[in-house]
Design an enzyme around this catalytic site. Structure first.
Site, PDB file in Angstrom:
ATOM      1  N   SER A   1       1.149   3.445  -2.561  1.00 24.35           N
ATOM      2  CA  SER A   1       0.804   4.401  -3.627  1.00 24.35           C
ATOM      3  C   SER A   1       0.284   5.731  -3.096  1.00 24.35           C
ATOM      4  CB  SER A   1      -0.262   3.779  -4.544  1.00 24.35           C
ATOM      5  OG  SER A   1      -1.360   3.328  -3.773  1.00 24.35           O
TER       6      SER A   1
ATOM      7  N   TYR B   1     -12.421  -3.096  11.937  1.00 26.45           N
ATOM      8  CA  TYR B   1     -11.102  -2.451  11.829  1.00 26.45           C
ATOM      9  C   TYR B   1     -10.313  -2.628  13.129  1.00 26.45           C
ATOM     10  CZ  TYR B   1      -7.836   1.414  10.783  1.00 26.45           C
ATOM     11  OH  TYR B   1      -6.724   2.179  10.545  1.00 26.45           O
TER      12      TYR B   1
ATOM     13  N   ASN C   1       1.622  -2.131   5.402  1.00 28.72           N
ATOM     14  CA  ASN C   1       0.887  -0.885   5.609  1.00 28.72           C
ATOM     15  C   ASN C   1      -0.513  -0.898   4.981  1.00 28.72           C
ATOM     16  OD1 ASN C   1       0.650   2.268   5.740  1.00 28.72           O
ATOM     17  ND2 ASN C   1       0.462   1.759   3.558  1.00 28.72           N
TER      18      ASN C   1
ATOM     19  N   ILE D   1      -4.318  10.654  11.482  1.00 27.63           N
ATOM     20  CA  ILE D   1      -3.333  11.157  10.522  1.00 27.63           C
ATOM     21  C   ILE D   1      -4.065  11.643   9.266  1.00 27.63           C
ATOM     22  CG2 ILE D   1      -1.231  10.591   9.219  1.00 27.63           C
ATOM     23  CD1 ILE D   1      -0.907  10.156  12.281  1.00 27.63           C
TER      24      ILE D   1
ATOM     25  N   GLY E   1       0.821  -1.213   0.000  1.00 30.14           N
ATOM     26  CA  GLY E   1       0.000   0.000   0.000  1.00 30.14           C
ATOM     27  C   GLY E   1       0.852   1.260   0.000  1.00 30.14           C
TER      28      GLY E   1
HETATM   29  P1  NDP Z   1      -4.919   5.433   2.375  1.00 30.67           P
HETATM   30  O1  NDP Z   1      -6.334   5.040   2.131  1.00 30.67           O
HETATM   31  O2  NDP Z   1      -4.503   6.836   2.187  1.00 30.67           O
HETATM   32  O3  NDP Z   1      -3.942   4.487   1.505  1.00 30.67           O
HETATM   33  C1  NDP Z   1      -4.113   3.113   1.577  1.00 30.67           C
HETATM   34  C2  NDP Z   1      -3.032   2.419   0.787  1.00 30.67           C
HETATM   35  O4  NDP Z   1      -3.237   1.002   0.911  1.00 30.67           O
HETATM   36  C3  NDP Z   1      -3.094   2.719  -0.702  1.00 30.67           C
HETATM   37  O5  NDP Z   1      -1.792   2.661  -1.230  1.00 30.67           O
HETATM   38  C4  NDP Z   1      -3.952   1.566  -1.229  1.00 30.67           C
HETATM   39  O6  NDP Z   1      -3.728   1.254  -2.610  1.00 30.67           O
HETATM   40  C5  NDP Z   1      -3.441   0.450  -0.376  1.00 30.67           C
HETATM   41  N1  NDP Z   1      -4.400  -0.643  -0.281  1.00 30.67           N
HETATM   42  C6  NDP Z   1      -5.684  -0.616   0.144  1.00 30.67           C
HETATM   43  N2  NDP Z   1      -6.228  -1.834   0.067  1.00 30.67           N
HETATM   44  C7  NDP Z   1      -5.270  -2.652  -0.423  1.00 30.67           C
HETATM   45  C8  NDP Z   1      -5.218  -4.029  -0.741  1.00 30.67           C
HETATM   46  N3  NDP Z   1      -6.270  -4.817  -0.560  1.00 30.67           N
HETATM   47  N4  NDP Z   1      -4.072  -4.521  -1.236  1.00 30.67           N
HETATM   48  C9  NDP Z   1      -2.986  -3.744  -1.423  1.00 30.67           C
HETATM   49  N5  NDP Z   1      -2.971  -2.428  -1.147  1.00 30.67           N
HETATM   50  C10 NDP Z   1      -4.106  -1.901  -0.671  1.00 30.67           C
HETATM   51  O7  NDP Z   1      -4.630   4.936   3.879  1.00 30.67           O
HETATM   52  P2  NDP Z   1      -3.644   5.534   4.988  1.00 30.67           P
HETATM   53  O8  NDP Z   1      -2.366   5.941   4.371  1.00 30.67           O
HETATM   54  O9  NDP Z   1      -4.399   6.492   5.813  1.00 30.67           O
HETATM   55  O10 NDP Z   1      -3.436   4.235   5.880  1.00 30.67           O
HETATM   56  C11 NDP Z   1      -2.304   3.410   5.770  1.00 30.67           C
HETATM   57  C12 NDP Z   1      -2.283   2.457   6.952  1.00 30.67           C
HETATM   58  O11 NDP Z   1      -2.264   3.218   8.151  1.00 30.67           O
HETATM   59  C13 NDP Z   1      -3.496   1.540   7.040  1.00 30.67           C
HETATM   60  O12 NDP Z   1      -3.110   0.266   7.497  1.00 30.67           O
HETATM   61  C14 NDP Z   1      -4.370   2.234   8.060  1.00 30.67           C
HETATM   62  O13 NDP Z   1      -5.242   1.333   8.704  1.00 30.67           O
HETATM   63  C15 NDP Z   1      -3.320   2.786   8.995  1.00 30.67           C
HETATM   64  N6  NDP Z   1      -3.788   3.891   9.819  1.00 30.67           N
HETATM   65  C16 NDP Z   1      -4.159   5.080   9.277  1.00 30.67           C
HETATM   66  C17 NDP Z   1      -4.595   6.112  10.095  1.00 30.67           C
HETATM   67  C18 NDP Z   1      -5.009   7.445   9.575  1.00 30.67           C
HETATM   68  O14 NDP Z   1      -5.439   8.274  10.398  1.00 30.67           O
HETATM   69  N7  NDP Z   1      -4.896   7.741   8.297  1.00 30.67           N
HETATM   70  C19 NDP Z   1      -4.697   5.922  11.555  1.00 30.67           C
HETATM   71  C20 NDP Z   1      -4.272   4.647  12.010  1.00 30.67           C
HETATM   72  C21 NDP Z   1      -3.832   3.673  11.158  1.00 30.67           C
HETATM   73  P3  NDP Z   1      -4.602   1.991  -3.770  1.00 30.67           P
HETATM   74  O15 NDP Z   1      -4.035   3.379  -3.868  1.00 30.67           O
HETATM   75  O16 NDP Z   1      -4.375   1.183  -4.981  1.00 30.67           O
HETATM   76  O17 NDP Z   1      -6.022   1.989  -3.286  1.00 30.67           O
END
Ligand code: NDP
Length: 252
Positions: free
Chosen positions: A19, A160, A95, A193, A17
């Site tokens: 991207s 989640y 991630n 975040i 993840g």
């Molecule tokens: P985003 O939604 O901004 O990005 C998610 C990323 O994960 C993208 O690159 C997406 O790819 C990829 N992704 C989603 N589903 C899949 C899948 N099935 N297989 C492979 N890649 C996948 O999320 P965040 O950056 O906010 O979150 C990243 C991590 O941090 C997560 O695990 C989230 O639970 C955790 N987190 C985030 C918080 C926040 O406040 N933002 C708080 C706590 C934890 P694509 O672009 O192709 O969709």
């Protein structure tokens, strides 16, 4: 540890993840410290390409691979592809994550399954698949991105929270299994975040979150990447099975 060194020159990192959001920031942070980086993504091929272009400009080397984290066989293929290209993997950051929020009484089976399969099974898939190259290489760092919701629970996020609590048990167990091979496994648990994931929350919810945060603001992706950089580097060489919150104090 002979010196205080954050340098990742010569290291190979795989970030699921990568991207967008936090994963993208981690990829950029690692590459600024000299690592070559492979990122996976689910759908956003053009965003993934932009990330690899940016890293390639730094001269470190980057590739992107479309791979759904919940796909067990695909995880093995991804690991093989990266090892074929660069010969090893030193750092794995699990991630990739999604939310499908809803109160339990209204939650569908599909909402439950999607989140558990992406967020928790995905971590099993990649952590297992990477072990062979890390063992051969006599070391490695696995970093799993959790959430403070996995520590505190959250109404409307039972799926989640279960996935993020589950990965703590998984990571601590794996840390014990792999320690004799000099492979460390840790968790970074972010709070609120600013990313696409949190952009969908309405103003009122965001204000409430800020109020519940002692540092009284949202975090940014670079602040999460900084904790990952520490865990990826030799600065954390005696730390395994740990949960590091990056949450402005929200879960104190
Ligand atoms: P985003 O939604 O901004 O990005 C998610 C990323 O994960 C993208 O690159 C997406 O790819 C990829 N992704 C989603 N589903 C899949 C899948 N099935 N297989 C492979 N890649 C996948 O999320 P965040 O950056 O906010 O979150 C990243 C991590 O941090 C997560 O695990 C989230 O639970 C955790 N987190 C985030 C918080 C926040 O406040 N933002 C708080 C706590 C934890 P694509 O672009 O192709 O969709």
């Amino acid at each position: 540890m002979s010196e205080y060194n954050l340098d990742l020159t010569g290291k190979i990192a795989l970030i699921t993840g990568g991207s967008r959001g936090i994963g993208k920031a981690i990829a950029l942070a690692f590459s600024t410290k000299g690592a070559s980086v492979a990122i996976t993504y689910a759908n956003s091929s053009s965003s993934a390409e932009q990330v690899t272009e940016e890293i390639n400009k730094l001269g470190c080397g980057a590739i992107s691979i479309k791979a759904n984290s919940s796909d067990y066989n695909r995880a093995n293929e991804v690991i093989d592809e990266v090892v074929q290209k660069w010969g090893k993997i030193d750092i794995l950051v699990n991630n990739a994550g999604i939310t499908r929020d809803g109160l339990i009484l209204r939650m569908s089976e599909d909402q439950w399954d999607q989140v558990i399969e992406t967020n928790l099974k995905g971590i099993f898939n990649y952590s297992k698949a990477v072990a062979r190259t890390m063992m051969k290489n006599r070391g490695g760092s696995i970093i799993n991105i959790g959430s403070i919701v996995g520590l505190t629970g959250n109404a409307g996020q039972s799926n989640y929270a279960a996935s993020k609590a589950g990965l703590i048990g998984f990571t601590k167990s794996y840390a014990k299994e792999l320690a004799s091979r000099n492979i460390r496994a840790n968790i970074v648990a972010p709070g609120y975040i600013l990313t696409d994931m949190t952009n969908i929350l309405d103003e009122k919810v965001l204000e409430d979150i800020k109020e519940a945060t002692p540092l009284a603001r949202a975090g940014n992706v670079e602040e999460v990447a900084a904790a990952c950089l520490f865990l990826a580097s030799d600065l954390s060489s005696y730390i395994t099975g740990e949960v590091i919150r990056v949450d402005g104090g929200m879960a104190i």
